[in-house]
Design an enzyme around this catalytic site. Structure first.
Site, PDB file in Angstrom:
ATOM      1  N   LYS A 239       0.835  -1.202   0.000  1.00 57.15           N
ATOM      2  CA  LYS A 239       0.000   0.000   0.000  1.00 57.15           C
ATOM      3  C   LYS A 239       0.878   1.263   0.000  1.00 57.15           C
ATOM      4  O   LYS A 239       2.088   1.182   0.230  1.00 57.15           O
ATOM      5  CB  LYS A 239      -0.918  -0.038   1.225  1.00 57.15           C
ATOM      6  CG  LYS A 239      -1.880  -1.240   1.244  1.00 57.15           C
ATOM      7  CD  LYS A 239      -2.833  -1.130   2.433  1.00 57.15           C
ATOM      8  CE  LYS A 239      -3.699  -2.360   2.590  1.00 57.15           C
ATOM      9  NZ  LYS A 239      -4.680  -2.207   3.705  1.00 57.15           N
TER      10      LYS A 239
ATOM     11  N   ASN B 284      -1.763  -0.259   7.391  1.00 63.36           N
ATOM     12  CA  ASN B 284      -1.181  -1.587   7.642  1.00 63.36           C
ATOM     13  C   ASN B 284      -0.373  -2.132   6.464  1.00 63.36           C
ATOM     14  O   ASN B 284      -0.201  -3.319   6.321  1.00 63.36           O
ATOM     15  CB  ASN B 284      -2.255  -2.564   8.141  1.00 63.36           C
ATOM     16  CG  ASN B 284      -3.383  -2.753   7.152  1.00 63.36           C
ATOM     17  OD1 ASN B 284      -3.330  -2.235   6.043  1.00 63.36           O
ATOM     18  ND2 ASN B 284      -4.381  -3.516   7.544  1.00 63.36           N
TER      19      ASN B 284
ATOM     20  N   HIS C 174      -1.600  -5.479   1.389  1.00 65.51           N
ATOM     21  CA  HIS C 174      -2.876  -6.140   1.128  1.00 65.51           C
ATOM     22  C   HIS C 174      -2.613  -7.544   0.609  1.00 65.51           C
ATOM     23  O   HIS C 174      -1.689  -7.747  -0.185  1.00 65.51           O
ATOM     24  CB  HIS C 174      -3.680  -5.369   0.068  1.00 65.51           C
ATOM     25  CG  HIS C 174      -4.845  -6.161  -0.442  1.00 65.51           C
ATOM     26  ND1 HIS C 174      -6.055  -6.206   0.219  1.00 65.51           N
ATOM     27  CD2 HIS C 174      -4.966  -7.005  -1.510  1.00 65.51           C
ATOM     28  CE1 HIS C 174      -6.877  -7.033  -0.432  1.00 65.51           C
ATOM     29  NE2 HIS C 174      -6.238  -7.522  -1.481  1.00 65.51           N
TER      30      HIS C 174
ATOM     31  N   GLU D 197      -9.341 -10.111  -7.835  1.00 64.80           N
ATOM     32  CA  GLU D 197      -8.356  -9.025  -7.711  1.00 64.80           C
ATOM     33  C   GLU D 197      -7.252  -9.138  -8.764  1.00 64.80           C
ATOM     34  O   GLU D 197      -6.794  -8.121  -9.297  1.00 64.80           O
ATOM     35  CB  GLU D 197      -7.774  -9.008  -6.289  1.00 64.80           C
ATOM     36  CG  GLU D 197      -8.814  -8.556  -5.262  1.00 64.80           C
ATOM     37  CD  GLU D 197      -8.426  -8.807  -3.814  1.00 64.80           C
ATOM     38  OE1 GLU D 197      -7.300  -9.270  -3.551  1.00 64.80           O
ATOM     39  OE2 GLU D 197      -9.263  -8.529  -2.928  1.00 64.80           O
TER      40      GLU D 197
ATOM     41  N   TYR E 119     -11.809  -2.194  -3.261  1.00 65.36           N
ATOM     42  CA  TYR E 119     -12.417  -2.358  -1.944  1.00 65.36           C
ATOM     43  C   TYR E 119     -13.954  -2.334  -1.993  1.00 65.36           C
ATOM     44  O   TYR E 119     -14.595  -2.066  -0.969  1.00 65.36           O
ATOM     45  CB  TYR E 119     -11.899  -1.284  -0.985  1.00 65.36           C
ATOM     46  CG  TYR E 119     -10.499  -1.572  -0.472  1.00 65.36           C
ATOM     47  CD1 TYR E 119     -10.224  -2.730   0.262  1.00 65.36           C
ATOM     48  CD2 TYR E 119      -9.446  -0.686  -0.712  1.00 65.36           C
ATOM     49  CE1 TYR E 119      -8.956  -3.002   0.737  1.00 65.36           C
ATOM     50  CE2 TYR E 119      -8.163  -0.957  -0.221  1.00 65.36           C
ATOM     51  CZ  TYR E 119      -7.926  -2.115   0.500  1.00 65.36           C
ATOM     52  OH  TYR E 119      -6.680  -2.387   0.978  1.00 65.36           O
TER      53      TYR E 119
HETATM   54  P1  ADP Z   1      -7.571  -7.114   5.186  1.00 60.84           P
HETATM   55  O1  ADP Z   1      -6.768  -6.020   4.513  1.00 60.84           O
HETATM   56  O2  ADP Z   1      -6.769  -7.751   6.306  1.00 60.84           O
HETATM   57  O3  ADP Z   1      -8.128  -8.137   4.227  1.00 60.84           O
HETATM   58  P2  ADP Z   1     -10.256  -5.946   5.389  1.00 60.84           P
HETATM   59  O4  ADP Z   1     -10.534  -6.462   4.021  1.00 60.84           O
HETATM   60  O5  ADP Z   1     -11.241  -6.238   6.470  1.00 60.84           O
HETATM   61  O6  ADP Z   1      -8.815  -6.431   5.924  1.00 60.84           O
HETATM   62  O7  ADP Z   1     -10.101  -4.370   5.351  1.00 60.84           O
HETATM   63  C1  ADP Z   1      -9.396  -3.763   4.295  1.00 60.84           C
HETATM   64  C2  ADP Z   1      -8.531  -2.662   4.846  1.00 60.84           C
HETATM   65  O8  ADP Z   1      -9.366  -1.655   5.420  1.00 60.84           O
HETATM   66  C3  ADP Z   1      -7.601  -3.078   5.974  1.00 60.84           C
HETATM   67  O9  ADP Z   1      -6.395  -3.660   5.537  1.00 60.84           O
HETATM   68  C4  ADP Z   1      -7.385  -1.781   6.698  1.00 60.84           C
HETATM   69  O10 ADP Z   1      -6.337  -1.017   6.077  1.00 60.84           O
HETATM   70  C5  ADP Z   1      -8.689  -1.059   6.509  1.00 60.84           C
HETATM   71  N1  ADP Z   1      -9.513  -1.220   7.712  1.00 60.84           N
HETATM   72  C6  ADP Z   1     -10.104  -2.345   8.145  1.00 60.84           C
HETATM   73  N2  ADP Z   1     -10.753  -2.139   9.306  1.00 60.84           N
HETATM   74  C7  ADP Z   1     -10.574  -0.815   9.607  1.00 60.84           C
HETATM   75  C8  ADP Z   1     -10.994   0.026  10.658  1.00 60.84           C
HETATM   76  N3  ADP Z   1     -11.728  -0.444  11.652  1.00 60.84           N
HETATM   77  N4  ADP Z   1     -10.593   1.312  10.626  1.00 60.84           N
HETATM   78  C9  ADP Z   1      -9.832   1.792   9.613  1.00 60.84           C
HETATM   79  N5  ADP Z   1      -9.405   1.048   8.587  1.00 60.84           N
HETATM   80  C10 ADP Z   1      -9.758  -0.237   8.579  1.00 60.84           C
END
Ligand code: ADP
Length: 168
Positions: free
Chosen positions: A29, A132, A135, A146, A69
């Protein structure tokens, strides 16, 4: 018997889940790219034994971020997520290997870095769920979706890895 991973067999560009030609979509990211973590993240997938079959660096549009997303569009953090994902360059990649979808998620770590274990990318390198750094597709359907969203068939390289592949 052990053999040499062979690319001569024509794998569909989205991969075949459940086989040694399983493929997953991994993206560094904008925060991971800006923090200089491209090599660190690629290194972890490479040394595990997965094979890099497509890679590019690009600055996503808002529309690309929304499409990526789309399943999270009802979440309160969706707008911030889209804004962030389209705020800088990402490194989009397709990695191949046995169990790479689940194994890739394991290398990436839990969504919230407060929960991701040390040893995982997120567990070692970040603290904010909204930053984080990486992805990874969360299952076979999202991996196929994707990969098709970010790549065209002619963006894949065929090459031979010398990773040992157990043939049974
Ligand atoms: P992942 O990336 O682990 O598959 P998700 O698909 O649930 O997780 O969410 C996509 C992305 O959205 C996450 O990697 C994170 O960056 C962001 N995200 C998820 N939950 C939150 C939250 N509660 N607050 C802010 N950003 C979030």
């Amino acid at each position: 018997a052990f053999g040499i991973a062979n690319c001569a067999d024509k794998t569909p560009f989205q991969g075949v889940p459940g086989t040694k030609n399983e493929r997953t979509f991994i993206a560094i990211k904008p925060d991971g790219t800006a923090r200089g973590l491209i090599g660190e993240i690629i290194h972890r997938f490479e040394r595990k034994g997965y094979k890099l079959v497509a890679i590019k660096i690009l600055h996503p549009t808002k529309e690309q971020a929304e499409a990526h997303y789309a399943d999270l569009s009802s979440k309160p953090f969706f707008n911030g997520l889209v804004k962030f994902f389209s705020s800088g360059a990402i490194v989009a990649m397709v990695w191949e290997g046995k169990g790479v979808i689940k194994g890739g998620r394991s290398l990436v770590g839990a969504t919230d870095p407060a929960q991701s274990l040390p040893g995982s990318i997120r567990g070692d390198l970040c603290v904010e769920v909204g930053r984080n750094i990486v992805h990874g597709s969360d299952g076979p359907e999202s991996a196929q979706h994707e990969i098709k969203l970010w790549f065209k068939e002619n963006e894949f390289a065929e090459w031979n890895s010398i990773q040992p592949v157990y043939e049974n």
